[in-house]
Design a protein around this motif. Sequence first.
Motif: not given
Length: 603
Positions: A588-595
Amino acid sequence: MSFHSVVIQKLLTTNAHIGRRVTEHHFKIFSEGTRNAVSVIDSDKTLICLRNACNFIGHLARSNARFIFVNTNSLFDEIINQMTKTVGIKNDTTWRLGGFLTNSSSPRKFRGRNKKFNLGSVQAPDCIVIFDTDRKSSVIREAYNLQIPIVGLVDSSMPWDIYKRITYPIPANDSVEFVYLFCNLITKTILKEQEAMPKIEEKLLTGGDVEQDDQIDKTANKFVFAYENLQAFPDGSTETQQLLDKLVILKFNGSLGTKIGFNGPKCVMEIDAGLTCLDLIIHQIEALNAKYGCNIPLLLVNGVNVHEDISKVLEKHSDKNIHSVIQSQDHLEDTDNLLPSSSKGRDKQDEMNSVNLAEVLGPLVDAGKLDILLSQGKEYILVLTSDNLAHVVDPKILNHLIQNNVDFCLEVMPKSSELEEKMLSPNEEDIPILTPKKDWKFIDTMWMNIDSVQGIMGRVSAENHLNISKLFDQHFALSVPKSRYIPVETTSDLFLLQSDLYTLTDGTLTRNTARENPSDPSIELEPLFENVDDFKKRFKSIPSIVALDSLDVTGDVWFGTDITLKGNVSIHARLGMKIVIPDGTVLEDKIITSQSDLVGVSL
């Protein structure tokens, strides 16, 4: 006082609103009732019809078309002579000889007491304008037989057999003042087009693109009717059955799914639970036939390169009322037509150029299907030219077209949110809104009266190519809500359709009522997801997106099962990095750039 009020006041001063003592049933759509036993004509509708007629005349004048002006009222002679002299058009009076159109194929001699006429072959006009329509029914019949469009003044007492033959009726009292106003509008329309001709010729000499820049004026304004202003139609089984029994559905299958890596026609691509786009249309028709006891046939016009694959899908529907015809090579302009429509039409500046009606209607005319449909009591064709899964047979639209004798209707959508709000705003008078043509998007859905198809094909023969853009200028357009347009163009579209945002019931998409936002979430899946096979591999199951606003995915990303996405989610895998979203993850409302960004995320 608004500009609209000034124009209406001008119409009232010409007594255009005063009808006759008799009001025929078909004229009641233009009538506001009676006063002192005399019909009162709705000036707003007179204005709309005037504009449509002038748009049509202007379009023909742009192509140096030949006009004939028909009038037997001596009061109008001076006005019409002045008009033809001003615009430089010869006032041809050959129409005064009965049969001047249908009997002129071979030279004949006519002798009178004092005159001798040598009547040779008469060149058929491109349009006939009639000022005293009730007196010239013979001219109307001849023009109708030859499919020559007619612009004519009509009054409340005009019989149906004459009225139905007039292409562009203008409801008004044929007073001298109104005829003068009408001739003035024709004069200004033709002069404006004549002034533009040198610019078009210059484009031709210099090799410019006339079709895109000049002949299709995207800045021109257009009256568009709002779907919300259509009259409600009672959902009674008898009324609905009688209405739907007049309908035929035509699906044009000419596009391949190569853009998303599908080797075959897009209409046979699986959407959900083993069902294809074509299956959904068939199921929807069968559900309507079963519910109301009607008989809606499905006609398929298939491109030569997709017919075989479609025939295989139809094998499981052998007991259905489905008829297929193959697109004739005569209706293909060049080999570019064998490419998917998404690759050739959608990328042009004017997206309404993507459909050539010769490709869609030509095979039906050649196969004699139209005569068969008319003999079965069919009146209207719903034409679907793409795999839009929100295609729904709406009796309310069909009823409006029949009640108002609309020959051709395009479904369009506003491109901007501001225009969408304007169309949804209350409009107590149900007056179409005048807006620039460039603000509208054609959603590959149109309705047409079967009787008008021959006329449209006649125009196709004359112009070699007749696209939607030209028809939009001259015919009825209906602004429909976004819920009537859910295309299948990319894997992002497939993502939406296969999610919990939509469910399928009898071939009709139903939106999840748990979603509060009226708009669909924005989905951006980058190149690694563009191929439909790669798309299926990277999603074990489609995430829940009922509360999602936007999803942006780039790079090597893989999704597990039972994932929930909410708000605004961005997942960006850097070059050489792989990100796997675990089963049961809630983002929810996240920015994922790596594991590592997934550590601690709720499961």
